[in-house]
Design an enzyme around this catalytic site. Structure first.
Site, short mmCIF file in Angstrom:
data_model
loop_
_atom_site.label_atom_id
_atom_site.label_comp_id
_atom_site.label_asym_id
_atom_site.label_seq_id
_atom_site.Cartn_x
_atom_site.Cartn_y
_atom_site.Cartn_z
N CYS A 172 41.85 44.07 42.12
CA CYS A 172 41.46 44.94 41.01
C CYS A 172 41.65 46.41 41.38
CB CYS A 172 40.01 44.69 40.64
SG CYS A 172 39.44 45.69 39.24
N MET A 213 38.37 38.70 34.27
CA MET A 213 38.62 39.97 33.60
C MET A 213 37.29 40.64 33.27
SD MET A 213 41.85 38.95 31.11
CE MET A 213 41.28 37.28 30.75
N GLY A 267 46.20 36.23 32.14
CA GLY A 267 45.16 37.21 31.95
C GLY A 267 45.04 37.61 30.49
N LYS A 280 42.39 36.47 45.46
CA LYS A 280 43.32 36.98 44.45
C LYS A 280 43.77 38.37 44.89
CE LYS A 280 43.97 37.64 39.47
NZ LYS A 280 44.44 39.03 39.43
N GLN A 283 34.17 34.93 40.89
CA GLN A 283 34.86 35.95 41.67
C GLN A 283 33.85 36.98 42.16
OE1 GLN A 283 37.53 39.27 40.28
NE2 GLN A 283 39.07 38.10 41.41
N HIS A 323 48.98 38.54 42.07
CA HIS A 323 49.39 39.36 40.93
C HIS A 323 50.70 40.04 41.33
CE1 HIS A 323 48.15 42.18 37.44
NE2 HIS A 323 49.44 42.33 37.69
#
EC number: 1.3.1.91
Length: 354
Positions: A119, A37, A251, A158, A89, A190
């Site tokens: 993202c 995050m 998250g 991801k 990441q 996600h």
């Protein structure tokens, strides 16, 4: 030959088994992980989370490949050995850049390298990476192949279930198949679309509906892949999701309610959690805070990640207010620790009187 004529026999080095062992350990840790995050999962946050759970897999904030190559690498990639297992990441869309960044990151000893394909932030879109890469799966496959060639540890991805007007039921299985063919065997999904045209990054974390059943079907369709589910997970949901998935990734819930997500997490591995109560966790974090302050950190940099520790418990508001309002007045390590101790004493008093 030695000077006395005797032959010198050199002992050959033993085979290095650390890499597969580390890969296996990280894969086991992925049973429950804390998501990368931006602006949140820095080394102070990860250090605190590690106090709560010995087992959970932790992730860094996303670091772009160009930043690793051209930026202050030591500052960007610095971590404590005690954070392990921890994954890095990386964001990017150029295979050569990602390969170079992966190679440069290798000496820092991360247990996994993860490519960001999820993202939705404006900064990510403008750089042509993150969730927008769901539109170019062939490019993503080239990227991960290049990263795998340079990485001593597992390379993972991801992703989202799709973006904009894509059909997730078609796009996602094709994406997973391409990643598998490229050599990726562990992916976190996600379970939301990313609507890049018209929604802010914040809205993209909340408005597109969750589609857990689709992600569950992907696990049934790709039993050979290690698949974790992410998106909207709340405390108490891990066990139910693990019936159908290999892993769960929390998250915002892990950040805002760290005790509720991580305090008992180690039981998922059949182990006793390191701390019995949030008070114990706060006390166990104090030596870390003292060391970080002595190294030059400010108390706010650390405690901002801890404000939710007592969420829903007596003294939670006092804890948040004391740490938030007093941090700017604490200019020395001693003052920072005094503020922390005062906040913790207030919580103890509140719990005793509750």
């Amino acid at each position: 030959m030695a000077r006395d004529g005797k032959r010198i026999t050199r002992k050959m080095p033993e085979a290095d088994l650390s890499i597969p062992t580390r890969n296996d350990a990280v894969r086991r840790a992925a049973r429950l992980s804390v998501a990368p995050m931006m602006d949140w999962t820095d080394r102070y946050c990860r250090g605190f989370h590690r106090v709560l759970s010995r087992r959970a897999l932790l992730y860094t904030e996303m670091v772009t490949a160009p930043a690793i190559i051209h930026g202050p690498r030591d500052r960007l990639l610095r971590k404590d050995a005690a954070e392990a297992p921890v994954a890095l990441q990386i964001g990017g869309s150029d295979p050569a850049e990602l390969a170079r960044a992966t190679a440069l990151a290798a000496p820092f000893g991360y247990g996994e390298i993860n490519l960001n394909v999820g993202c939705p932030s404006d900064r990510v879109q403008s750089g042509c990476f993150g969730a927008v890469l769901m539109k170019t799966p062939a490019l993503v496959a080239d990227c991960v192949r290049a990263m795998i060639a340079e990485s001593p540890v597992e390379v993972t991805v991801k992703c989202r279930i799709g973006v904009d007007d894509q059909d997730p039921a078609t796009v996602l299985p094709d994406f997973l198949s391409r990643m598998r063919d490229a050599g990726v065997s562990r992916i976190t999904i996600h379970a939301r679309m990313a609507w890049l045209d018209g929604l802010s990054p914040k809205d993209n974390r909340e408005i597109p509906p969750l589609d857990y059943p689709l992600v569950h079907r992907m696990k049934a369709q790709f039993p050979d892949l290690h698949l974790s589910i992410n998106g909207g997970l709340q405390p108490g949901m891990a066990a139910g999701q693990l019936v159908q998935m290999d892993g769960v990734m929390f998250g915002r819930a892990a950040y805002h309610q760290p005790w509720d997500v991580l305090g008992a997490a180690d039981r998922l591995w059949g182990e006793t959690p390191p701390c019995a109560t949030p008070i114990d966790a706060a006390s166990a974090t104090r030596p870390l805070i003292a060391r970080w302050l002595d190294e030059g950190a400010r108390i706010h940099q650390i405690t901002r990640h801890m404000l939710g520790l007592f969420h829903g418990r007596p003294g939670a508001r006092l804890w948040r207010r004391t740490l938030s309002e007093g941090a700017h007045k604490a200019h020395s390590p001693a003052e920072g620790l005094a503020l922390y101790d005062a906040a913790l004493d207030q919580v103890r008093d509140a719990m005793e009187s509750a």
